[in-house]
Design an enzyme around this catalytic site. Structure first.
Site, PDB file in Angstrom:
ATOM      1  CE  LYS A  68       0.433  -1.385  15.661  1.00  0.00           C
ATOM      2  NZ  LYS A  68      -0.876  -1.188  16.273  1.00  0.00           N
TER       3      LYS A  68
ATOM      4  CE1 TYR B 106       6.785  -2.624 -18.394  1.00  0.00           C
ATOM      5  CE2 TYR B 106       7.198  -1.795 -16.174  1.00  0.00           C
ATOM      6  CZ  TYR B 106       7.450  -2.723 -17.177  1.00  0.00           C
ATOM      7  OH  TYR B 106       8.341  -3.710 -16.960  1.00  0.00           O
TER       8      TYR B 106
END
Ligand code: PLP
Length: 811
Positions: A481, A706
């Site tokens: 998966k 930032y």
């Protein structure tokens, strides 16, 4: 076989007696020995280990039968058989097994391609027959008898490979295999120090086929075919692609994808994806042998479709000055070089071709060898040779193409200017110790290069490791998966199909559809199939997990409408409380499936909530007990036995005795052992890499990134790397929470992680723009990163975004 019978077969000189048990398993490796009373451990002395040292330990574990070649003190209840040579004893046992088998046995030898031909031929034959084949490349004095041992009456046919390194060895293997049909793949040019001549080497290998009725070989290998025509007495199934060479079977590989075969007067055409010479030869050996064995061309074509090329380390990448590089800096031998040159031949982009080559460390340097090498380079249209190493330099005079010689990699690097190569295709091929990656780094185009590299050999290793913990009859379902935990589901599934796992599982129907579209044929279970999916499942032959009565009704209706039987996997809720039938649902469920011809219960299973945690061991045990009760109840309403399974990766390690008939392997395949008990037995499969985009120094007091979260306390060297949270490098890892590796040096993150970039502290480290940066791999590991990010390895792996290119390799 009973141990008493074996004692006679190996002519044991002494036999201290335990009970006369049946022997089901042979073992020569104490690590994988199971410790069962039906196991025979054969103590072998090797250069680095001695099996005799593990006898007491194994006896404690439960092994009851031993073959030894040294005196060993008696152990209560154990059979200890003393022989002169343990290896010879092992071979005698296998020989006794072999002669009981009256059907076809195929033996394969030759210098290259043995393992591949064995795998491919078995794949082709397995569609129609129950085939036993040697595992991996078990072709040695020990590997061959271990391969033969499982032979049993249910097999229709067996395929074994044999390899030798010394004169005299093939006779032993011939007695163990006794092939009825042989394949002699080819004979390499490597000058082997143990054999006087090429002819002697061929004669020795040919001994494998002394008793075989027929032998498949390629008549185009002139020395090989000369010896066979002179010495071999059985029927010769020779094939050739050359119109002028006399052969029984004619082959024409007109366009690489079409292989035309003229066999006993009939023309057949086969299609394959392979285009390189070596693969084609291996494939044609397999085709000719399968035709000889009586398979129809249609059956063979179905088999060929199941063998698909796995991407190799050979990769084409962009270089500086409009060049392309083919890069193989891991090993260098003539067969490998030939393969790389073939690959080069297929690239049409650029006319000019150069090869940068190191000494061949494994070959004996003879004049003939270098003359042959020169011939090969000319024949493959190479314009320029850069030869690095003392051996090559010493044999300068043999090279007639434009060439330059250097004693070592350093002197070549010193002479290299950016203009040395332009508008050309460059093959870089060197043995490990020449460290040619330094050359490819200089010549490579430093574009955006964040990649997730998947080592397919490591994936195979991990699969085999988990298999070694299981009973041979336990089936394996691999859960692929979420793009096989981020690794790439089709590529991983192809590899798993090649290694013959029993089942795949995906989370959603679309994931299964994608696998089918990529040609995966294994049965696939879909764990969270929605009510809208039945037609998709039917169309692509996918099998749903059934978790509720409501869903069951919807599916039954759709399948009945399509006139199909519903192949259902029932999940039972035993404490996970996610999907599944509760105890109270069992009666109505059983009523619905009892004598219902429209449904077939393929499997009954449950999922453990904390299989990897010791703290929850008693809860896990309860889950397992409950599962068995529920499953028994369901089974009693059926007149057949569905597969049962409950263990995931953590469960296989911690609750090994509760394997039922199948296990579901997920994260373990990717080298992560969540219970942390066997972590050192697994190999790292995935490496997330990027590069340094820019370097700068910042002054004490300045801030980085930032929010001005990064602060330079002193003057610092900062590198900006080309990965951010949009690639899956979580913001959690910022501000020094994680480190990355640059040229083997640790560098911590500094400041916040940006969307596409991250800054790292490289103060005092030796780094350059373009240097490779390892985000995770062998250091730091995925598990380490998960701890730093306060998450689990599953999330780190599956977070690597689609923007990151996956590169698969096999060494
Ligand atoms: C994901 C999953 C697995 C595999 O679990 P691992 O811990 O990765 O081995 C097995 N079974 C089910 C039902 C799953 O959802």
């Amino acid at each position: 076989m009973k141990i008493g019978e074996i004692a006679k077969i190996v002519e044991a000189s002494t036999w201290s007696e335990g009970s006369n048990s049946d022997i089901f398993d042979l073992s020569v490796d104490s690590r994988s020995a199971k410790g069962s009373s039906n196991e025979l451990f054969i103590a072998i002395k090797g250069p680095n280990h001695d099996g005799h040292q593990f006898i007491n330990e194994l006896a404690k574990k439960g092994t009851r039968n031993f073959i030894v070649e040294e005196g060993v003190r008696p152990i209560p209840d154990c059979n200890i058989l003393k022989v002169n040579s343990s290896i010879a004893a092992l071979q005698k046992i296998a020989h006794a097994k072999r002669i009981q088998f009256k059907k076809e046995v195929i033996g394969i030898t030759g210098s290259n391609g043995k393992t591949i031909v064995k795998e491919w031929l078995s794949t082709i034959l397995s569609n129609n027959l129950d085939v036993l084949k040697s595992p991996k490349s078990y072709n040695s004095q020990v590997g061959v008898p271990l391969s033969v041992w499982p032979l049993s009456t249910h097999h229709d046919l067996a395929v074994f490979e044999a390899g030798i390194s010394m004169p005299g060895e093939m006779e032993n293997l011939a007695k163990v295999i006794e092939p009825s049909t042989g394949i002699f793949t080819n004979i390499g040019t490597a000058h082997d120090e143990h054999f006087g001549s090429q002819k002697e080497k061929i004669e020795e290998k040919l001994k494998l086929f002394e008793k075989s009725e027929s032998l498949v070989f390629r008549a185009d290998h002139s020395e090989l075919s000369e010896v066979i025509n002179k010495d071999y007495k059985g029927s010769k199934i020779s094939w050739s692609t050359e119109p002028d060479i006399d052969s029984l079977v004619k082959v024409e590989a007109s366009s690489p994808k079409n292989i035309k075969v003229l066999f006993k007067g009939d023309h057949y055409t086969f299609q394959s994806e392979f285009t390189d010479e070596a693969s084609l030869e291996n494939l044609i050996h397999s085709i000719v042998c399968a035709l000889h064995l009586g398979l129809t061309p249609a059956q063979i074509q179905v088999g060929i479709a199941m063998i698909s090329p796995i991407k190799m380390r050979l990769e084409l990448k962009r270089g500086v000055n409009n060049t392309y590089l083919i890069d193989d800096t891991y090993n260098n031998d003539l067969a490998g070089l030939t393969k790389a040159l073939d690959f080069m031949d297929q690239q049409q982009q650029l006319a000019k071709r150069s090869v940068i080559l190191s000494d061949f460390v494994q070959n004996k340097s003879t004049n003939e060898f270098y003359a042959e090498l020169n011939q090969l380079l000319l024949q493959k249209g190479i314009d320029k040779l850069i030869a690095i190493g003392p051996e090559l330099s010493a044999h300068k005079k043999h090279f007639s193409l434009e060439s330059k010689f250097y004693d070592n990699t350093e002197s070549f690097l010193a002479s290299l200017s950016k203009q040395s190569f332009q508008n050309e295709l460059i093959l870089i091929k060197g043995a490990r110790q020449f460290a040619f990656e330094r050359i490819s780094k200089l010549l490579a185009d430093k574009g955006h290069k964040t990649v997730l590299e998947i080592n397919l050999d490591a994936v195979t290793h991990n699969l085999n490791y988990y298999k070694s913990l299981l009973k041979p009859e336990t089936k394996v379902m691999v859960v692929v998966k979420a793009l096989a935990y981020g690794a790439g589901s089709s590529e991983i599934s192809k590899l798993l199909e090649f290694h013959k796992v029993d089942y795949l599982a995906v989370a959603y129907a679309d994931e299964g559809v994608m696998l089918r579209q990529d040609g995966i044929k294994l049965p696939i279970m879909v764990m969270n199939a929605s009510m809208d999916d039945p037609y998709k499942l039917i169309q692509y032959n996918l099998e749903p997990e059934i978790y509720s009565l409501e869903q069951l009704e919807a599916f039954l209706q759709a399948y009945q409408f399509a006139n199909k039987i519903l192949p259902a996997h029932l999940i039972l809720n035993t404490g996970m409380n996610r999907l599944g039938f509760n105890e109270t649902d069992l009666n109505p469920l059983i009523e619905r499936i009892h004598n219902n011809p429209h449904i077939r219960i393929e499997s009954v299973f449950s999922h453990l909530a904390a299989s990897e945690e010791k703290a929850h061991e008693s809860f896990t045990k309860e889950q397992i007990t409950q599962f068995r009760q529920y499953a028994d109840q369901i089974e009693s309403a059926l007149d057949y036995q569905p597969i049962r399974h409950i263990l995931n990766s953590g469960g296989i390690i911690r609750h090994n005795a509760d394997q039922e008939n199948m296990v579901r392997l997920g994260i373990g395949l990717h080298g992560i052992e969540v219970s942390d008990l066997h972590a050192d037995k697994l190999q790292n499969t995935s490496t997330l890499k990027t590069v340094i985009s820019q370097l700068r120094t910042v002054k004490a007091g300045e801030t980085i990134g930032y929010g001005r979260r990064g602060k330079a306390i002193n003057d610092m060297a900062i590198a900006t790397i080309a990965i951010g949270y949009a690639d899956g490098y979580l913001r959690y890892f910022g501000n020094g929470a994680a480190y990355v590796s640059v040229n083997g040096q640790k560098a911590k993150t500094i400041g916040n992680i940006c969307m596409d970039m991250t800054m790292i502290d490289v103060t005092g480290l030796s780094v350059e723009v373009g240097d490779e940066v390892v985000i995770f791999g062998s250091d730091p590991t995925v598990s380490q990163l998960a701890k730093w990010g306060d998450t689990i390895p599953y999330e780190v792996l599956t977070n690597v975004s689609n923007r990151v290119k996956r590169v698969f390799y096999s060494e």
